[in-house]
Design an enzyme around this catalytic site. Structure first.
Site, PDB file in Angstrom:
ATOM      1  N   ALA A  16       0.835  -1.206   0.000  1.00  0.00           N
ATOM      2  CA  ALA A  16       0.000   0.000   0.000  1.00  0.00           C
ATOM      3  C   ALA A  16       0.868   1.253   0.000  1.00  0.00           C
ATOM      4  O   ALA A  16       0.641   2.186  -0.792  1.00  0.00           O
ATOM      5  CB  ALA A  16      -0.934   0.008   1.223  1.00  0.00           C
ATOM      6  N   TYR A  50      -0.247 -22.395  -6.456  1.00  0.00           N
ATOM      7  CA  TYR A  50      -0.098 -21.868  -7.820  1.00  0.00           C
ATOM      8  C   TYR A  50       1.384 -21.658  -8.129  1.00  0.00           C
ATOM      9  O   TYR A  50       2.202 -21.514  -7.227  1.00  0.00           O
ATOM     10  CB  TYR A  50      -0.901 -20.562  -8.007  1.00  0.00           C
ATOM     11  CG  TYR A  50      -0.724 -19.511  -6.954  1.00  0.00           C
ATOM     12  CD1 TYR A  50       0.316 -18.591  -7.024  1.00  0.00           C
ATOM     13  CD2 TYR A  50      -1.596 -19.424  -5.880  1.00  0.00           C
ATOM     14  CE1 TYR A  50       0.460 -17.610  -6.055  1.00  0.00           C
ATOM     15  CE2 TYR A  50      -1.459 -18.448  -4.909  1.00  0.00           C
ATOM     16  CZ  TYR A  50      -0.429 -17.546  -5.001  1.00  0.00           C
ATOM     17  OH  TYR A  50      -0.282 -16.579  -4.040  1.00  0.00           O
TER      18      TYR A  50
HETATM   19  C1  LIG Z   1      -1.820 -16.151   3.405  1.00  0.00           C
HETATM   20  C2  LIG Z   1      -2.078 -14.826   2.764  1.00  0.00           C
HETATM   21  C3  LIG Z   1      -2.217 -14.828   1.409  1.00  0.00           C
HETATM   22  C4  LIG Z   1      -2.535 -13.642   0.775  1.00  0.00           C
HETATM   23  N1  LIG Z   1      -2.701 -13.679  -0.560  1.00  0.00           N
HETATM   24  C5  LIG Z   1      -3.072 -12.547  -1.197  1.00  0.00           C
HETATM   25  C6  LIG Z   1      -3.276 -12.561  -2.598  1.00  0.00           C
HETATM   26  O1  LIG Z   1      -3.118 -13.599  -3.262  1.00  0.00           O
HETATM   27  N2  LIG Z   1      -3.680 -11.403  -3.199  1.00  0.00           N
HETATM   28  C7  LIG Z   1      -3.864 -10.253  -2.480  1.00  0.00           C
HETATM   29  O2  LIG Z   1      -4.246  -9.226  -3.088  1.00  0.00           O
HETATM   30  N3  LIG Z   1      -3.636 -10.201  -1.151  1.00  0.00           N
HETATM   31  C8  LIG Z   1      -3.249 -11.315  -0.491  1.00  0.00           C
HETATM   32  N4  LIG Z   1      -3.021 -11.275   0.843  1.00  0.00           N
HETATM   33  C9  LIG Z   1      -3.182 -10.005   1.595  1.00  0.00           C
HETATM   34  C10 LIG Z   1      -1.999  -9.070   1.447  1.00  0.00           C
HETATM   35  O3  LIG Z   1      -0.808  -9.740   1.787  1.00  0.00           O
HETATM   36  C11 LIG Z   1      -2.155  -7.839   2.349  1.00  0.00           C
HETATM   37  O4  LIG Z   1      -3.461  -7.349   2.256  1.00  0.00           O
HETATM   38  C12 LIG Z   1      -1.179  -6.740   1.910  1.00  0.00           C
HETATM   39  O5  LIG Z   1       0.141  -7.162   2.115  1.00  0.00           O
HETATM   40  C13 LIG Z   1      -1.453  -5.438   2.680  1.00  0.00           C
HETATM   41  O6  LIG Z   1      -0.488  -4.490   2.324  1.00  0.00           O
HETATM   42  P1  LIG Z   1      -0.221  -3.226   3.252  1.00  0.00           P
HETATM   43  O7  LIG Z   1       0.859  -2.460   2.568  1.00  0.00           O
HETATM   44  O8  LIG Z   1      -1.508  -2.571   3.590  1.00  0.00           O
HETATM   45  O9  LIG Z   1       0.320  -3.833   4.619  1.00  0.00           O
HETATM   46  P2  LIG Z   1       1.689  -4.566   4.916  1.00  0.00           P
HETATM   47  O10 LIG Z   1       2.114  -5.386   3.751  1.00  0.00           O
HETATM   48  O11 LIG Z   1       1.513  -5.245   6.232  1.00  0.00           O
HETATM   49  O12 LIG Z   1       2.747  -3.384   5.071  1.00  0.00           O
HETATM   50  C14 LIG Z   1       2.759  -2.528   6.189  1.00  0.00           C
HETATM   51  C15 LIG Z   1       4.163  -1.979   6.342  1.00  0.00           C
HETATM   52  O13 LIG Z   1       4.159  -0.990   7.373  1.00  0.00           O
HETATM   53  C16 LIG Z   1       5.304  -1.161   8.182  1.00  0.00           C
HETATM   54  N5  LIG Z   1       4.995  -0.594   9.505  1.00  0.00           N
HETATM   55  C17 LIG Z   1       4.091  -1.055  10.395  1.00  0.00           C
HETATM   56  N6  LIG Z   1       4.048  -0.271  11.495  1.00  0.00           N
HETATM   57  C18 LIG Z   1       4.949   0.724  11.269  1.00  0.00           C
HETATM   58  C19 LIG Z   1       5.361   1.852  12.045  1.00  0.00           C
HETATM   59  N7  LIG Z   1       4.826   2.115  13.265  1.00  0.00           N
HETATM   60  N8  LIG Z   1       6.306   2.670  11.536  1.00  0.00           N
HETATM   61  C20 LIG Z   1       6.862   2.426  10.313  1.00  0.00           C
HETATM   62  N9  LIG Z   1       6.504   1.361   9.552  1.00  0.00           N
HETATM   63  C21 LIG Z   1       5.556   0.520  10.013  1.00  0.00           C
HETATM   64  C22 LIG Z   1       5.528  -2.667   8.175  1.00  0.00           C
HETATM   65  O14 LIG Z   1       6.859  -3.007   8.525  1.00  0.00           O
HETATM   66  C23 LIG Z   1       5.170  -3.029   6.740  1.00  0.00           C
HETATM   67  O15 LIG Z   1       6.289  -2.951   5.880  1.00  0.00           O
HETATM   68  C24 LIG Z   1      -2.672 -12.433   1.526  1.00  0.00           C
HETATM   69  C25 LIG Z   1      -2.492 -12.433   2.897  1.00  0.00           C
HETATM   70  C26 LIG Z   1      -2.217 -13.619   3.514  1.00  0.00           C
HETATM   71  C27 LIG Z   1      -2.057 -13.620   4.995  1.00  0.00           C
END
Ligand SMILES: Cc1cc2nc3c(=O)[nH]c(=O)nc-3n(C[C@H](O)[C@H](O)[C@H](O)COP(=O)(O)OP(=O)(O)OC[C@H]3O[C@@H](n4cnc5c(N)ncnc54)[C@H](O)[C@@H]3O)c2cc1C
Length: 402
Positions: free
Chosen positions: A41, A221
């Site tokens: 994100a 996959y």
């Molecule tokens: C088993 C599994 C399979 C999945 N398969 C899929 C799929 O096939 N397709 C799909 O679309 N989604 C899939 N997902 C979901 C997907 O992985 C997540 O929805 C996605 O990674 C969310 O991205 P994000 O950037 O919001 O959060 P995150 O990837 O969690 O990133 C958050 C970041 O913020 C950082 N952070 C946190 N707190 C702080 C702080 N206080 N200060 C500074 N940095 C901080 C963390 O270190 C991290 O790098 C899957 C999830 C799981 C569990």
């Protein structure tokens, strides 16, 4: 910026290719944004804002942009935003093109095939290693001169005009906006593993295979570089920890799926390392923003993985937040518009994943009846099965006006 990503595949030929720098408008050239979290994100939002002229800093607590060894399916809805950011060719070079989903029972008998490629030939489903996706995003961020501060965990939120909480499942920004909330354990744990694919695709395309058994299911996959991703979920009432980093003995995974047939025993025999984690259900955030801070991705709407949409929703959010900020100079109005564009869709997808969590694990007569029903529809009207997901995959975040 140095990405310094280890190559978990150890295989050559998975480097980043053909990143195009994209300039959409200069509408945000006088704006600065601080993004907390350098995951999918956060990095996508940084690119979408920079493409509209904003000056962006991403603060990430991890000392390096590393990613766990696991695969991800990125569906066309999110792909359209990534392609509009100039990342299509780079992603294609490191992913397998998804054909669709084949559903099997635990004995390995076919239940139904959802041929998304035939249903939607122009659209791309990509099956990609998470590290490869982050690598592509990070290389593009580098090209766009986005500032990345690694190894810095935000505790007290910075007082800046535009702060974006992309800090994932246990978001600090969400906590500040919504107070402390308690997720609950779904009674399911998931193993994930990567193996060398015994039959890697030869034409760059592949299927996601879903095997459904009583109180458990397994999804697998292919990934680029000759790898195969496995996620195996079972019901288990006694787990308490949420997080991705618990290692387990592959023998436990093999034992839990010992009754499965088809290719599953061969795949599981090849597992050398596996992680396990508990699946928790979270509510979609009640409050997504105040006047200067806004949530995106898992920070706003964590979902169970049973629609494979968490990362895709995060990517859609990133594009649409930038579009709203560009279209509406009044920032609180832009945040309000962003939430109203996103909340219903995210809530509907989270609810669908919750329903799948139950449907995938049926036992006894309910299971037999559900499989018979799916087989019947697949035999007489297969397009009805694929069309059920049109509202997810045909969505184009780049077309919705802010
Ligand atoms: C088993 C599994 C399979 C999945 N398969 C899929 C799929 O096939 N397709 C799909 O679309 N989604 C899939 N997902 C979901 C997907 O992985 C997540 O929805 C996605 O990674 C969310 O991205 P994000 O950037 O919001 O959060 P995150 O990837 O969690 O990133 C958050 C970041 O913020 C950082 N952070 C946190 N707190 C702080 C702080 N206080 N200060 C500074 N940095 C901080 C963390 O270190 C991290 O790098 C899957 C999830 C799981 C569990």
């Amino acid at each position: 910026m140095s990405t310094n990503l280890p190559d978990p595949t150890g295989l050559p030929g998975t480097g980043v290719h053909r990143i195009e720098k994209v300039a959409l408008t200069a509408g945000l050239h006088d704006r600065s944004a601080r993004i907390i979290g350098g995951g999918i994100a956060g990095l996508t939002a940084a690119l979408a804002l920079a493409a509209r002229g904003a000056s962006v800093t991403v603060t990430e607590r991890a000392p390096e942009l590393t990613e766990i060894g696991a695969g991800l399916q990125i569906s066309p809805n999110a792909g359209r935003a990534l392609e509009a950011l100039g990342l299509g060719p780079a992603l294609d070079a490191v992913s397998i093109r998804g054909r669709g989903v084949r559903m099997w029972d635990s004995a390995g008998r076919r239940i139904a095939t959802l041929d998304f490629l035939a249903h939607r030939p122009q659209a791309r489903f990509r099956m990609i290693h998470r590290a490869r996706l982050i690598e592509v995003l990070a290389a593009a961020a580098d090209a766009a001169r986005i500032t990345l501060r690694l190894g810095h965990a935000i505790e007290a939120l910075p007082r800046e005009p535009l702060v974006i909480g992309a800090d994932g499942l246990h978001s600090r920004v969400r906590q500040v906006l919504n107070g402390t909330e308690a997720p609950f354990f779904t009674g399911q744990t998931a193993w994930r593993a990567l193996i060398t694919d015994p039959e890697p695709p030869t034409d760059g395309t592949g299927w996601a295979d879903l095997f459904l058994g009583p109180k458990r299911h397994l999804v697998s996959y292919p990934l680029a570089g000759g790898l195969r991703n496995i996620v195996a979920v079972r019901q288990r009432p006694d787990w308490q920890a949420e997080g991705w980093s618990h290692h387990d003995d592959p023998a436990h995974l093999r034992a839990a799926f010992a009754a499965f047939g088809g290719p599953v025993p061969g795949w599981l025999a090849a597992v050398r390392e596996t992680g396990i984690w508990g699946l928790f259900r979270h509510q979609v955030a009640r409050r997504w923003h105040d006047d200067s801070r806004v949530l995106i991705g898992d920070a706003a709407h964590p979902t169970l993985p049973f629609m494979a949409q968490g990362a895709s929703l995060a990517i859609e959010d990133a594009w649409q937040l930038a579009a709203c900020l560009d279209a509406l100079p009044d920032q609180p109005a832009a945040f309000e518009r962003f939430q109203s564009l996103r909340a219903d869709r995210a809530t509907a997808i989270v609810a669908l994943a919750d329903r799948n969590a139950r449907a995938y694990h049926l036992s006894g007569p309910a299971r037999l009846a559900a499989h018979a029903g799916l087989r019947a529809i697949a035999a007489v009207a297969p397009a009805r099965l694929t069309a059920r997901f049109d509202w997810i995959y045909d969505y184009d975040p780049t077309r919705l006006g802010a």
